[in-house]
Design a protein around this motif. Structure first.
Motif: not given
Length: 191
Positions: A107-122
């Motif tokens: 409920p507090k973490v939309p998919y776009f934030e998860q996409t950004l997190s993944s980009g930062a991880a890469i």
């Protein structure tokens, strides 16, 4: 932090760039583990860890190339010659790592934030490999949208193949990046 350390970190970040022709050596298991550890420290709201990695070992590259060519053929958007060329893409580097984003409903973490997190991880992954003396190329292309490829990787349709990362050693020295004039990209907010 000592000035020299700050300079080394800045240099590593500033000089990171994609290298198209990669040769042996590739990182060993310990070096890869360091890069995965760095990757998984990326900003990650509620620590959902949406980023996952799949290592394509050197001896698996041809088989993975077959899968890629089947995936683009299944999409029906490429000519036969292009499909055949895709089959050889994994042979551009001695090691490949797929970066996947497996979305979690929160409920507090939309998919776009998860996409950004993944980009930062890469990016952390790439920088760690570079700091260890390796070169990389982060690729995507139409194939990352393939339902066939996603199914082969046990992804749901809405999950992402965030990139195919080619890893090895640069075949030749590359010119350093030039300094970027940040004035074209940075402004300061005022009322």
């Amino acid at each position: 932090m000592e000035d020299n350390t700050v300079e080394l970190i800045h240099h590593n970040i500033h000089q990171r760039q994609s290298i198209g022709h990669l040769i042996e050596p590739a990182p060993n298991a310990e070096q890869l583990e360091l890069a995965f550890q760095a990757a998984l420290t990326a900003p990650d709201h509620h620590r959902l860890k949406p980023t996952h990695f799949v290592v394509i070992a050197p001896e698996q590259r041809e088989t993975f190339g077959e899968l890629l060519s089947q995936a683009v053929a299944d999409m029906g958007t490429m000519e036969a010659a292009q499909i055949e060329r895709v089959k050889n893409h994994p042979l551009r580097a001695p090691l490949l790592v797929l970066a996947l984003t497996r979305f979690q409903d929160h409920p507090k973490v939309p998919y776009f934030e998860q996409t950004l997190s993944s980009g930062a991880a890469i990016q952390n992954f790439l920088l760690s490999l570079q700091a260890q003396g390796f070169s990389t190329m982060w690729r995507s292309g139409a194939v990352v949208e393939s339902s066939l490829l996603k199914k082969a990787l046990n992804l749901r349709e809405h999950d992402l193949i965030s990139g195919i990362i080619y890893i090895g050693t640069a075949a030749k020295a590359i010119a350093p990046r030039t300094e970027i004039d940040t004035q074209n990209f940075v402004s300061y907010w005022s009322e």
